[in-house]
Write a protein that holds these residues in place. Sequence first.
Motif, PDB file in Angstrom:
ATOM      1  N   LEU A 172       0.810  -1.224   0.000  1.00 23.14           N
ATOM      2  CA  LEU A 172       0.000   0.000   0.000  1.00 23.14           C
ATOM      3  C   LEU A 172       0.842   1.271   0.000  1.00 23.14           C
ATOM      4  CD1 LEU A 172      -2.665  -1.080   2.640  1.00 23.14           C
ATOM      5  CD2 LEU A 172      -2.873  -1.132   0.150  1.00 23.14           C
ATOM      6  N   LEU A 173       2.168   1.112   0.050  1.00 21.20           N
ATOM      7  CA  LEU A 173       3.034   2.285   0.156  1.00 21.20           C
ATOM      8  C   LEU A 173       3.666   2.653  -1.176  1.00 21.20           C
ATOM      9  CD1 LEU A 173       4.921   1.385   3.475  1.00 21.20           C
ATOM     10  CD2 LEU A 173       3.054   3.033   3.196  1.00 21.20           C
ATOM     11  N   ALA A 174       3.619   3.926  -1.513  1.00 28.84           N
ATOM     12  CA  ALA A 174       4.277   4.409  -2.724  1.00 28.84           C
ATOM     13  C   ALA A 174       5.105   5.632  -2.367  1.00 28.84           C
ATOM     14  CB  ALA A 174       3.240   4.766  -3.780  1.00 28.84           C
ATOM     15  N   CYS A 175       6.117   5.906  -3.168  1.00 28.31           N
ATOM     16  CA  CYS A 175       6.947   7.087  -2.934  1.00 28.31           C
ATOM     17  C   CYS A 175       6.098   8.336  -3.141  1.00 28.31           C
ATOM     18  CB  CYS A 175       8.126   7.090  -3.902  1.00 28.31           C
ATOM     19  SG  CYS A 175       9.232   8.497  -3.642  1.00 28.31           S
ATOM     20  N   HIS A 176       6.298   9.335  -2.287  1.00 27.56           N
ATOM     21  CA  HIS A 176       5.507  10.564  -2.426  1.00 27.56           C
ATOM     22  C   HIS A 176       6.386  11.800  -2.435  1.00 27.56           C
ATOM     23  CE1 HIS A 176       5.511  11.568   2.007  1.00 27.56           C
ATOM     24  NE2 HIS A 176       5.873  10.320   2.032  1.00 27.56           N
ATOM     25  N   VAL A 177       7.636  11.612  -2.869  1.00 24.65           N
ATOM     26  CA  VAL A 177       8.519  12.769  -3.041  1.00 24.65           C
ATOM     27  C   VAL A 177       7.928  13.667  -4.132  1.00 24.65           C
ATOM     28  CG1 VAL A 177      10.794  13.456  -3.932  1.00 24.65           C
ATOM     29  CG2 VAL A 177      10.628  11.613  -2.241  1.00 24.65           C
ATOM     30  N   LYS A 178       8.078  14.971  -3.924  1.00 25.42           N
ATOM     31  CA  LYS A 178       7.556  15.951  -4.876  1.00 25.42           C
ATOM     32  C   LYS A 178       7.968  15.590  -6.317  1.00 25.42           C
ATOM     33  CE  LYS A 178       7.563  20.975  -5.294  1.00 25.42           C
ATOM     34  NZ  LYS A 178       8.076  22.204  -4.662  1.00 25.42           N
ATOM     35  N   GLY A 179       6.999  15.490  -7.186  1.00 25.24           N
ATOM     36  CA  GLY A 179       7.265  15.232  -8.598  1.00 25.24           C
ATOM     37  C   GLY A 179       7.480  13.771  -8.945  1.00 25.24           C
ATOM     38  N   CYS A 180       7.584  12.912  -7.951  1.00 26.53           N
ATOM     39  CA  CYS A 180       7.820  11.490  -8.221  1.00 26.53           C
ATOM     40  C   CYS A 180       6.470  10.782  -8.315  1.00 26.53           C
ATOM     41  CB  CYS A 180       8.680  10.874  -7.114  1.00 26.53           C
ATOM     42  SG  CYS A 180       9.169   9.178  -7.463  1.00 26.53           S
ATOM     43  N   THR A 181       5.934  10.712  -9.515  1.00 27.66           N
ATOM     44  CA  THR A 181       4.563  10.212  -9.644  1.00 27.66           C
ATOM     45  C   THR A 181       4.433   8.976 -10.531  1.00 27.66           C
ATOM     46  OG1 THR A 181       4.231  11.835 -11.386  1.00 27.66           O
ATOM     47  CG2 THR A 181       3.404  12.420  -9.203  1.00 27.66           C
ATOM     48  N   SER A 182       5.509   8.585 -11.214  1.00 26.71           N
ATOM     49  CA  SER A 182       5.400   7.356 -12.007  1.00 26.71           C
ATOM     50  C   SER A 182       6.564   6.426 -11.660  1.00 26.71           C
ATOM     51  CB  SER A 182       5.379   7.667 -13.498  1.00 26.71           C
ATOM     52  OG  SER A 182       6.576   8.295 -13.866  1.00 26.71           O
ATOM     53  N   ASN A 183       6.321   5.142 -11.850  1.00 24.91           N
ATOM     54  CA  ASN A 183       7.308   4.123 -11.483  1.00 24.91           C
ATOM     55  C   ASN A 183       7.749   4.284 -10.020  1.00 24.91           C
ATOM     56  OD1 ASN A 183       9.094   1.946 -11.839  1.00 24.91           O
ATOM     57  ND2 ASN A 183      10.778   3.305 -12.414  1.00 24.91           N
ATOM     58  N   ASN A 184       6.848   4.774  -9.170  1.00 27.19           N
ATOM     59  CA  ASN A 184       7.201   5.047  -7.766  1.00 27.19           C
ATOM     60  C   ASN A 184       6.675   3.952  -6.828  1.00 27.19           C
ATOM     61  OD1 ASN A 184       4.525   5.646  -8.108  1.00 27.19           O
ATOM     62  ND2 ASN A 184       4.568   7.499  -6.873  1.00 27.19           N
ATOM     63  N   PHE A 185       6.346   2.801  -7.391  1.00 28.16           N
ATOM     64  CA  PHE A 185       5.761   1.684  -6.652  1.00 28.16           C
ATOM     65  C   PHE A 185       6.113   0.409  -7.391  1.00 28.16           C
ATOM     66  CE2 PHE A 185       2.414  -1.449  -6.381  1.00 28.16           C
ATOM     67  CZ  PHE A 185       2.226  -1.571  -5.011  1.00 28.16           C
ATOM     68  N   PRO A 186       6.339  -0.726  -6.714  1.00 29.13           N
ATOM     69  CA  PRO A 186       6.522  -0.846  -5.261  1.00 29.13           C
ATOM     70  C   PRO A 186       7.911  -0.393  -4.821  1.00 29.13           C
ATOM     71  CG  PRO A 186       6.849  -2.974  -6.305  1.00 29.13           C
ATOM     72  CD  PRO A 186       6.493  -2.019  -7.410  1.00 29.13           C
ATOM     73  N   LEU A 187       8.011   0.007  -3.583  1.00 29.75           N
ATOM     74  CA  LEU A 187       9.309   0.353  -3.001  1.00 29.75           C
ATOM     75  C   LEU A 187      10.121  -0.932  -2.855  1.00 29.75           C
ATOM     76  CD1 LEU A 187       7.981   2.771  -0.227  1.00 29.75           C
ATOM     77  CD2 LEU A 187       8.847   3.391  -2.491  1.00 29.75           C
ATOM     78  N   GLN A 188      11.432  -0.810  -3.052  1.00 33.61           N
ATOM     79  CA  GLN A 188      12.270  -2.009  -3.007  1.00 33.61           C
ATOM     80  C   GLN A 188      12.988  -2.142  -1.673  1.00 33.61           C
ATOM     81  OE1 GLN A 188      14.350  -0.840  -6.472  1.00 33.61           O
ATOM     82  NE2 GLN A 188      12.953  -1.912  -7.875  1.00 33.61           N
ATOM     83  N   PHE A 189      12.844  -3.302  -1.079  1.00 33.40           N
ATOM     84  CA  PHE A 189      13.490  -3.552   0.217  1.00 33.40           C
ATOM     85  C   PHE A 189      15.012  -3.568   0.076  1.00 33.40           C
ATOM     86  CE2 PHE A 189       9.330  -5.626   1.125  1.00 33.40           C
ATOM     87  CZ  PHE A 189       9.019  -4.898   2.262  1.00 33.40           C
ATOM     88  N   GLN A 190      15.676  -2.969   1.051  1.00 34.47           N
ATOM     89  CA  GLN A 190      17.140  -3.035   1.134  1.00 34.47           C
ATOM     90  C   GLN A 190      17.494  -3.502   2.546  1.00 34.47           C
ATOM     91  OE1 GLN A 190      18.901  -2.009  -1.570  1.00 34.47           O
ATOM     92  NE2 GLN A 190      17.247  -0.975  -2.673  1.00 34.47           N
ATOM     93  N   ASN A 191      18.473  -4.365   2.629  1.00 35.96           N
ATOM     94  CA  ASN A 191      18.976  -4.843   3.936  1.00 35.96           C
ATOM     95  C   ASN A 191      17.857  -5.244   4.890  1.00 35.96           C
ATOM     96  OD1 ASN A 191      21.592  -4.050   3.053  1.00 35.96           O
ATOM     97  ND2 ASN A 191      21.083  -1.951   3.657  1.00 35.96           N
ATOM     98  N   ALA A 192      16.882  -5.937   4.358  1.00 39.18           N
ATOM     99  CA  ALA A 192      15.724  -6.278   5.182  1.00 39.18           C
ATOM    100  C   ALA A 192      16.069  -7.360   6.209  1.00 39.18           C
ATOM    101  CB  ALA A 192      14.581  -6.747   4.294  1.00 39.18           C
ATOM    102  N   GLN A 193      15.793  -7.059   7.458  1.00 36.90           N
ATOM    103  CA  GLN A 193      15.911  -8.074   8.510  1.00 36.90           C
ATOM    104  C   GLN A 193      14.518  -8.607   8.792  1.00 36.90           C
ATOM    105  OE1 GLN A 193      18.020  -6.788  12.002  1.00 36.90           O
ATOM    106  NE2 GLN A 193      19.448  -5.573  10.765  1.00 36.90           N
ATOM    107  N   ILE A 194      14.393  -9.903   8.597  1.00 32.50           N
ATOM    108  CA  ILE A 194      13.056 -10.497   8.629  1.00 32.50           C
ATOM    109  C   ILE A 194      12.824 -11.336   9.873  1.00 32.50           C
ATOM    110  CG2 ILE A 194      11.582 -12.179   7.439  1.00 32.50           C
ATOM    111  CD1 ILE A 194      13.043 -11.318   4.880  1.00 32.50           C
ATOM    112  N   GLU A 195      11.614 -11.254  10.381  1.00 35.12           N
ATOM    113  CA  GLU A 195      11.175 -12.184  11.423  1.00 35.12           C
ATOM    114  C   GLU A 195       9.888 -12.828  10.951  1.00 35.12           C
ATOM    115  OE1 GLU A 195      10.713 -10.819  15.453  1.00 35.12           O
ATOM    116  OE2 GLU A 195      12.680  -9.835  15.360  1.00 35.12           O
ATOM    117  N   LEU A 196       9.755 -14.113  11.213  1.00 36.05           N
ATOM    118  CA  LEU A 196       8.509 -14.780  10.864  1.00 36.05           C
ATOM    119  C   LEU A 196       7.683 -14.927  12.132  1.00 36.05           C
ATOM    120  CD1 LEU A 196       9.831 -17.573   8.464  1.00 36.05           C
ATOM    121  CD2 LEU A 196       8.950 -15.315   7.884  1.00 36.05           C
ATOM    122  N   ARG A 197       6.451 -14.449  12.067  1.00 37.62           N
ATOM    123  CA  ARG A 197       5.567 -14.576  13.233  1.00 37.62           C
ATOM    124  C   ARG A 197       4.210 -15.088  12.796  1.00 37.62           C
ATOM    125  NH1 ARG A 197       6.206  -8.819  15.308  1.00 37.62           N
ATOM    126  NH2 ARG A 197       8.458  -8.728  15.253  1.00 37.62           N
TER     127      ARG A 197
END
Lengths: 222, 123
Positions: free
Chosen positions: B9-34
């Motif tokens: 549900l999250l998209a980039c909302h920097v001023k003027g950034c309106t296309s190809n701004n989704f999905p955000l790409q995970f970097q260095n993700a630390q994951i937990e499974l619950r």
Amino acid sequence: MIPTPDLSHLSAQDYEHVYEPAEDTFLLLDALEADAEELRSLKAVVFLEVGSGSGCVSAFAGKILGPSALYLATDINHRACDCTRRTGSQNKVAVHTINTSLTAGLHQRLKNSVDIICFNPPYVPTMSTEALEAQGLRGIEGSWAGGSDGMQVTNTFLEVVHELMSPTGRFYLVAVKENNIPKIQSRMECLYQLKSKIILARRAGREHLSIVRFEHTAAPTL
Amino acid sequence: MVRLLTHNLLACHVKGCTSNNFPLQFQNAQIELREADFNTDFLKNFLPKLEWKALVDSAKDLGDTSLPLEQPEMLDDEFLKNLHHVLLEIHVEEGSMTCPNCKHSYPISNGIPNMLLAEHEIG
């Protein structure tokens, strides 16, 4: 009767940084409870609380709508996000918390999708600069300092809320007399075709509190 | 909790950034499974709101390849179980999310995504 969410996990230290539920919060809970049957019949899929603070309202909504809805909560104050998340788990409601201003970052994907929106904004009239600074500080001041007419932060959200609401969506707003509620109502109807009603009002000390409920006058074109 | 459901549900909302701004790409993700409570109604309710390709790709980035490339028409138990796991049980606790277009990076700390921008970046 739906019990008030358990907030026993929150301490005085939390409330130094995050708004402690008070009369305004409880009036909003009462309004949601009064609408509970209708809200269930709407089969809400997405609930969103803007400026969730302690998370009390989102947790309460979870008790009304149950586990088949999604609970999203935003707050500009990261400590409030943490409290909201803890309040969710304390009350066994999965509240998805996002640290952001109003619905920034969510708006694009949530267009026409939110079935219930709650917003208890910083509604206290202050100097305009005070409200701006408070939002910039992202702390507890931002939960009440509302600038001119107490509407500075609210107005920003009122311009976009119609885009978020699903065709049968409802938007619950906490407001005080100084906010000039009749003016809010006529503007929302005129500019965004959102009709509204004051569904509950109560006096708490100096504050004349109201809950205003908005809905689309006609289904918007999707 | 940054779960893939929130992430969808999250998209980039920097001023003027309106296309190809989704999905955000995970970097260095630390994951937990619950483990989360399984709820068929929730999954069925939410399915039409998902951006399917974004979900499948992001799950793959986090090492889960259980979802089909196309959303199936028949929702069998195995599919729903996998969907439940991907949407609700993979928690990204730390890391960041980068916009594919403007490369703005949104941090994730203590399981909470930070979508705040500086004044000059706001549209």
